[in-house]
Design an enzyme around this catalytic site. Structure first.
Site, PDB file in Angstrom:
ATOM      1  N   SER A 123      49.131  58.803  96.883  1.00 40.80           N
ATOM      2  CA  SER A 123      48.955  59.995  96.043  1.00 40.80           C
ATOM      3  C   SER A 123      48.206  61.077  96.795  1.00 40.80           C
ATOM      4  O   SER A 123      47.734  60.867  97.916  1.00 40.80           O
ATOM      5  CB  SER A 123      48.144  59.638  94.788  1.00 40.80           C
ATOM      6  OG  SER A 123      48.745  58.567  94.110  1.00 40.80           O
ATOM      7  N   ASP A 168      44.824  63.351  96.293  1.00 41.67           N
ATOM      8  CA  ASP A 168      43.616  63.467  95.474  1.00 41.67           C
ATOM      9  C   ASP A 168      43.214  64.938  95.368  1.00 41.67           C
ATOM     10  O   ASP A 168      43.050  65.622  96.400  1.00 41.67           O
ATOM     11  CB  ASP A 168      42.461  62.667  96.101  1.00 41.67           C
ATOM     12  CG  ASP A 168      42.668  61.160  95.983  1.00 41.67           C
ATOM     13  OD1 ASP A 168      43.643  60.733  95.329  1.00 41.67           O
ATOM     14  OD2 ASP A 168      41.837  60.411  96.539  1.00 41.67           O
ATOM     15  N   THR A 220      33.646  42.551  93.071  1.00 40.67           N
ATOM     16  CA  THR A 220      32.908  43.547  93.840  1.00 40.67           C
ATOM     17  C   THR A 220      31.915  44.246  92.917  1.00 40.67           C
ATOM     18  O   THR A 220      32.222  44.564  91.774  1.00 40.67           O
ATOM     19  CB  THR A 220      33.859  44.566  94.495  1.00 40.67           C
ATOM     20  OG1 THR A 220      34.670  45.157  93.481  1.00 40.67           O
ATOM     21  CG2 THR A 220      34.772  43.904  95.514  1.00 40.67           C
ATOM     22  N   GLY A 266      29.892  47.081  93.933  1.00 41.06           N
ATOM     23  CA  GLY A 266      29.434  48.320  94.577  1.00 41.06           C
ATOM     24  C   GLY A 266      28.363  48.063  95.608  1.00 41.06           C
ATOM     25  O   GLY A 266      28.494  47.171  96.453  1.00 41.06           O
ATOM     26  N   THR A 272      34.399  57.321  96.471  1.00 44.88           N
ATOM     27  CA  THR A 272      35.845  57.155  96.259  1.00 44.88           C
ATOM     28  C   THR A 272      36.444  56.383  97.447  1.00 44.88           C
ATOM     29  O   THR A 272      36.219  56.742  98.594  1.00 44.88           O
ATOM     30  CB  THR A 272      36.537  58.537  96.160  1.00 44.88           C
ATOM     31  OG1 THR A 272      35.768  59.377  95.312  1.00 44.88           O
ATOM     32  CG2 THR A 272      37.958  58.417  95.630  1.00 44.88           C
ATOM     33  N   GLY A 300      36.162  50.685  97.287  1.00 46.93           N
ATOM     34  CA  GLY A 300      36.831  49.431  96.899  1.00 46.93           C
ATOM     35  C   GLY A 300      38.063  49.198  97.756  1.00 46.93           C
ATOM     36  O   GLY A 300      38.348  48.062  98.164  1.00 46.93           O
ATOM     37  N   ASP A 301      38.798  50.258  98.042  1.00 50.82           N
ATOM     38  CA  ASP A 301      40.008  50.113  98.868  1.00 50.82           C
ATOM     39  C   ASP A 301      39.630  49.657 100.276  1.00 50.82           C
ATOM     40  O   ASP A 301      40.313  48.813 100.876  1.00 50.82           O
ATOM     41  CB  ASP A 301      40.756  51.451  98.936  1.00 50.82           C
ATOM     42  CG  ASP A 301      41.226  51.888  97.555  1.00 50.82           C
ATOM     43  OD1 ASP A 301      41.563  51.008  96.753  1.00 50.82           O
ATOM     44  OD2 ASP A 301      41.226  53.105  97.286  1.00 50.82           O
ATOM     45  N   ASN A 327      32.261  44.351 103.352  1.00 52.25           N
ATOM     46  CA  ASN A 327      31.113  45.114 102.833  1.00 52.25           C
ATOM     47  C   ASN A 327      30.654  46.165 103.828  1.00 52.25           C
ATOM     48  O   ASN A 327      30.322  47.288 103.462  1.00 52.25           O
ATOM     49  CB  ASN A 327      29.923  44.167 102.588  1.00 52.25           C
ATOM     50  CG  ASN A 327      30.007  43.440 101.269  1.00 52.25           C
ATOM     51  OD1 ASN A 327      30.774  43.815 100.381  1.00 52.25           O
ATOM     52  ND2 ASN A 327      29.234  42.376 101.132  1.00 52.25           N
ATOM     53  N   SER A 369      32.367  53.624 104.574  1.00 51.73           N
ATOM     54  CA  SER A 369      33.356  54.552 104.006  1.00 51.73           C
ATOM     55  C   SER A 369      32.728  55.555 103.041  1.00 51.73           C
ATOM     56  O   SER A 369      33.276  56.632 102.838  1.00 51.73           O
ATOM     57  CB  SER A 369      34.478  53.777 103.301  1.00 51.73           C
ATOM     58  OG  SER A 369      34.044  53.333 102.037  1.00 51.73           O
TER      59      SER A 369
END
Ligand code: RIB
Length: 292
Positions: A11, A13, A210, A212, A238, A241-242, A266, A272
């Protein structure tokens, strides 16, 4: 080199930064607006490629300017795009993101991602069969997740299901997947009738929750373990998690232990979040190794 196939969303963003979120009926002034590549599938593909995997992505984009940019970005990051299909009957998927008060809120419009159907995956079965691991998420139709789960089970290729965004997952898929990586709220949707502790016990060394900046939890067959994350100054969470999912997939496919793989994931995820954009801060392999 790990061979990873990602089946999922790609997508654009559309990101607004603001000091706060507007209340219902309120108009406020934002600080900035940027368009950056995203989508959980594409994010995981790019993260895995930067971490050194040979990555093929299966997905759809619209036949529009965003679609061209999404494909160009995948290629620039070394992701194979032979099975990325431009569709003419839908616009590219978009995610409408507000960054405010240290966190994000996201509305996803599926667009072309709703056409990531079993028939598209069927054309890429050879790639699936040759993978060390297949990654899938839930921004594409449920029937595709079920189809891929069935195929991976049949041909004995480990499937990592990142059940995000949250929706119920069938017992069959829960059983067939090799790894499940919900965050806490997604886990509460999937395992609505039992506690997280019981869910972890039901899926030892497979269900990774997960949490965070706290890290990730799993049950090792004897006790519950948390592999802690790394402290960093977060700019934009953002895509964290990916990055975790991609990092885990790369590490476990390369033969690292479960715990080492979570630690590697992690570390990648924590790096990231130090830059703007879902993919902006996704680290290279060298960057993760330096920090580990
Ligand atoms: O996981 C982060 C991603 O979720 C964003 O890039 C956005 O596209 C949404 O789908």
């Amino acid at each position: 080199m790990a061979k990873i196939t990602v089946i999922g969303s790609a997508s654009m963003d559309l990101v607004v930064e603001a000091k706060k979120r507007p209340a219902i009926g309120e108009t406020i002034m934002g600080e900035s607006f940027k368009t950056v590549p995203g989508g959980k599938g594409a994010n995981q593909a790019v993260a895995a490629a930067r971490l050194g995997a040979d990555v093929t992505m299966i997905g759809c984009v619209g036949d529009d300017a965003f679609g061209e940019q999404i494909l160009a970005n995948l290629k620039e990051n070394g992701v194979r795009t032979e099975y990325m299909k431009p569709v003419t009957h839908a616009e590219s998927g978009t995610a409408h993101i507000t960054l405010a008060e240290g966190d994000n809120s996201i509305i996803v419009v599926k667009g072309a991602n709703q056409y990531v159907l079993p028939s598209l995956v069927e054309k890429a079965l050879d790639v699936v069969r040759e993978s060390d691991m297949v990654l899938i998420q839930q921004e594409i139709p449920e029937e595709t997740v079920e189809y891929v789960s069935e195929i991976c089970d049949k041909v004995n290729i480990p499937l990592l299901l990142n059940p995000a965004p949250a929706r119920p997952v069938s017992e069959k898929v829960l059983k067939q997947a090799a790894y499940l990586t919900p965050n806490e709220s997604e886990a509460n949707v999937i395992f609505e009738k039992i506690s997280i502790t019981d869910a972890l016990k039901q899926f030892p060394n497979k269900l990774l929750i997960t949490e965070g900046s706290k890290g990730a939890r799993f049950y090792n067959g004897m006790e519950e373990m948390t592999v802690p994350s790394f402290k960093v100054e977060a700019v934009d969470t953002t895509g964290a998690g990916d990055t975790f999912n991609a990092g885990f997939a790369v590490a476990i496919s390369e033969g690292m232990s479960l715990e080492e793989s979570i630690r590697f994931a992690n570390r990648a995820a924590s790096l990231s979040v130090t830059k703007f954009g879902a993919q902006g801060g996704m680290p290279t392999r060298a960057e993760v190794e330096k920090e580990l």
